[in-house]
Design a protein around this motif. Structure first.
Motif, PDB file in Angstrom:
ATOM      1  N   HIS A 128       0.811  -1.221   0.000  1.00  0.00           N
ATOM      2  CA  HIS A 128       0.000   0.000   0.000  1.00  0.00           C
ATOM      3  C   HIS A 128       0.845   1.273   0.000  1.00  0.00           C
ATOM      4  O   HIS A 128       0.520   2.242  -0.696  1.00  0.00           O
ATOM      5  CB  HIS A 128      -0.960  -0.007   1.195  1.00  0.00           C
ATOM      6  CG  HIS A 128      -2.013  -1.068   1.104  1.00  0.00           C
ATOM      7  ND1 HIS A 128      -2.952  -1.084   0.100  1.00  0.00           N
ATOM      8  CD2 HIS A 128      -2.259  -2.158   1.873  1.00  0.00           C
ATOM      9  CE1 HIS A 128      -3.745  -2.136   0.250  1.00  0.00           C
ATOM     10  NE2 HIS A 128      -3.340  -2.803   1.314  1.00  0.00           N
ATOM     11  N   GLN A 129       1.917   1.287   0.757  1.00  0.00           N
ATOM     12  CA  GLN A 129       2.734   2.489   0.804  1.00  0.00           C
ATOM     13  C   GLN A 129       3.389   2.766  -0.543  1.00  0.00           C
ATOM     14  O   GLN A 129       3.359   3.894  -1.046  1.00  0.00           O
ATOM     15  CB  GLN A 129       3.795   2.359   1.902  1.00  0.00           C
ATOM     16  CG  GLN A 129       3.223   2.421   3.312  1.00  0.00           C
ATOM     17  CD  GLN A 129       4.295   2.259   4.364  1.00  0.00           C
ATOM     18  OE1 GLN A 129       5.191   1.427   4.229  1.00  0.00           O
ATOM     19  NE2 GLN A 129       4.204   3.050   5.425  1.00  0.00           N
ATOM     20  N   ASP A 158       0.847   3.818  -3.128  1.00  0.00           N
ATOM     21  CA  ASP A 158       0.483   5.231  -2.968  1.00  0.00           C
ATOM     22  C   ASP A 158       1.574   6.145  -3.522  1.00  0.00           C
ATOM     23  O   ASP A 158       1.283   7.187  -4.131  1.00  0.00           O
ATOM     24  CB  ASP A 158       0.238   5.550  -1.499  1.00  0.00           C
ATOM     25  CG  ASP A 158      -1.052   4.929  -0.968  1.00  0.00           C
ATOM     26  OD1 ASP A 158      -1.895   4.534  -1.794  1.00  0.00           O
ATOM     27  OD2 ASP A 158      -1.200   4.825   0.264  1.00  0.00           O
ATOM     28  N   THR A 180       1.409   6.083  -7.316  1.00  0.00           N
ATOM     29  CA  THR A 180       0.264   6.874  -7.768  1.00  0.00           C
ATOM     30  C   THR A 180       0.572   8.358  -7.699  1.00  0.00           C
ATOM     31  O   THR A 180       0.290   9.122  -8.634  1.00  0.00           O
ATOM     32  CB  THR A 180      -0.981   6.558  -6.913  1.00  0.00           C
ATOM     33  OG1 THR A 180      -1.306   5.174  -7.044  1.00  0.00           O
ATOM     34  CG2 THR A 180      -2.168   7.402  -7.354  1.00  0.00           C
ATOM     35  N   TYR A 181       1.173   8.787  -6.597  1.00  0.00           N
ATOM     36  CA  TYR A 181       1.527  10.196  -6.425  1.00  0.00           C
ATOM     37  C   TYR A 181       2.513  10.644  -7.505  1.00  0.00           C
ATOM     38  O   TYR A 181       2.354  11.720  -8.107  1.00  0.00           O
ATOM     39  CB  TYR A 181       2.143  10.407  -5.040  1.00  0.00           C
ATOM     40  CG  TYR A 181       2.552  11.838  -4.771  1.00  0.00           C
ATOM     41  CD1 TYR A 181       1.651  12.748  -4.225  1.00  0.00           C
ATOM     42  CD2 TYR A 181       3.847  12.281  -5.080  1.00  0.00           C
ATOM     43  CE1 TYR A 181       2.031  14.070  -3.985  1.00  0.00           C
ATOM     44  CE2 TYR A 181       4.226  13.586  -4.853  1.00  0.00           C
ATOM     45  CZ  TYR A 181       3.315  14.490  -4.304  1.00  0.00           C
ATOM     46  OH  TYR A 181       3.684  15.788  -4.076  1.00  0.00           O
TER      47      TYR A 181
END
Length: 285
Positions: A182-183, A186, A189-190
């Motif tokens: 998840h990290q 993310d 995605t950023y």
């Protein structure tokens, strides 16, 4: 068609003939950093193992998995283990499937059709694996008179098989194929949402409330590459797409997120093999 034993040979042969080529790889080659090709790539895993990072998606690799990568998508095999990885790689000139397509059948669809839930990975069942290898053997086994006709016919049937599978499985496969740390997900995605703007490690650390060293560590361990190399590869991929659509070299430089033209020129030329200006001229012609 002769079967090759190096990805680089396959890419060079594809560019020379402007059709396609096949490499069957048994021995381990030096793993490349995030990179992009001027050709489409079909990557079929015989033995499984390792992981595949394509743009901002990370996939496991199981026996019988097939990956579809276009000329704008940066990718890298990550060193999840040291086992020998047997695979078959097809390098395809982007114009070749288009020339073979008809009004009713777009053989280019599996490379050009991209959407939010798209998965680069197709997990072939046993029967589909047999059909895939049947067409590969038919192509590489064609000799003598009419060999080029046999090769092209088998290649077209192979693309029909792959496109049918892609159309029937892309929606349900996507969420199952990606590994979700998840990290890191993310962070990816950023980066992709802000790829056209300056992105620093300090900026990422501040945005995610994590230390810079921790971000570097989890990103490298999950993706197999560094944040800077990933960002550079993605920006080159974007610049290629812009140049292919008719943008000027300066427009591609500015819109892809590079802040120094010299770095853009050097990175692009190293990754693509020709300068941005030469690539733009080739795209127009």
């Amino acid at each position: 068609m002769n079967e090759l034993y190096s990805c680089q040979q396959s890419i060079e042969q594809c560019a020379k003939t402007q059709t396609f080529s096949i490499a069957h790889l048994y021995k381990e080659e030096k793993t490349m950093d995030m990179h992009i090709h001027n050709c489409y790539e079909i990557y079929y895993s015989v033995s499984g193992g390792k992981q595949f990072l394509i743009d901002n998606k990370l996939y496991t690799i199981e026996p019988g998995d097939l990956f579809l990568i276009n000329q704008y998508e940066s990718h890298k095999i990550t060193q999840a283990d040291k086992m020998t990885h047997e695979r078959i790689v097809l390098s395809i000139h982007p114009e070749y499937p288009k020339r073979l397509s008809s009004a009713d059948t777009n053989l280019d669809a599996c490379f050009s059709y991209r959407f939010e839930t798209f998965s680069h990975k197709l997990s072939l069942n046993k029967e589909q694996q047999k059909r895939f290898l049947y067409y590969i053997n038919k192509i590489t086994g064609a000799k003598g008179y009419g060999h080029d006709i046999y090769e092209q016919a088998a290649f077209m049937e192979l693309l029909v098989l792959i496109n049918r599978q892609a159309k029937s499985s892309h929606i349900t496969e996507s969420s199952e194929n990606c590994i979700y740390n998840h990290q890191v997900d993310d962070i990816l995605t950023y980066i992709n949402l802000n790829i056209s703007s300056p992105i620093t490690l300090a900026q990422l650390a501040e945005n995610f409330y994590l230390s810079e060293s921790y971000i570097c560590r989890i990103f490298k361990s999950t993706t197999g590459t560094t944040i800077n190399k990933y960002i550079t590869a993605r920006r080159i991929s974007i610049a290629k797409s812009l140049l292919n659509d008719g943008a000027s070299v300066m427009e591609a430089y500015e819109k892809s997120g590079f802040t120094d033209y010299s770095n853009f020129f050097k990175a692009f030329t190293k990754a693509v093999g020709i300068s941005p200006k030469k690539y733009a001229q080739c795209s127009v012609s």
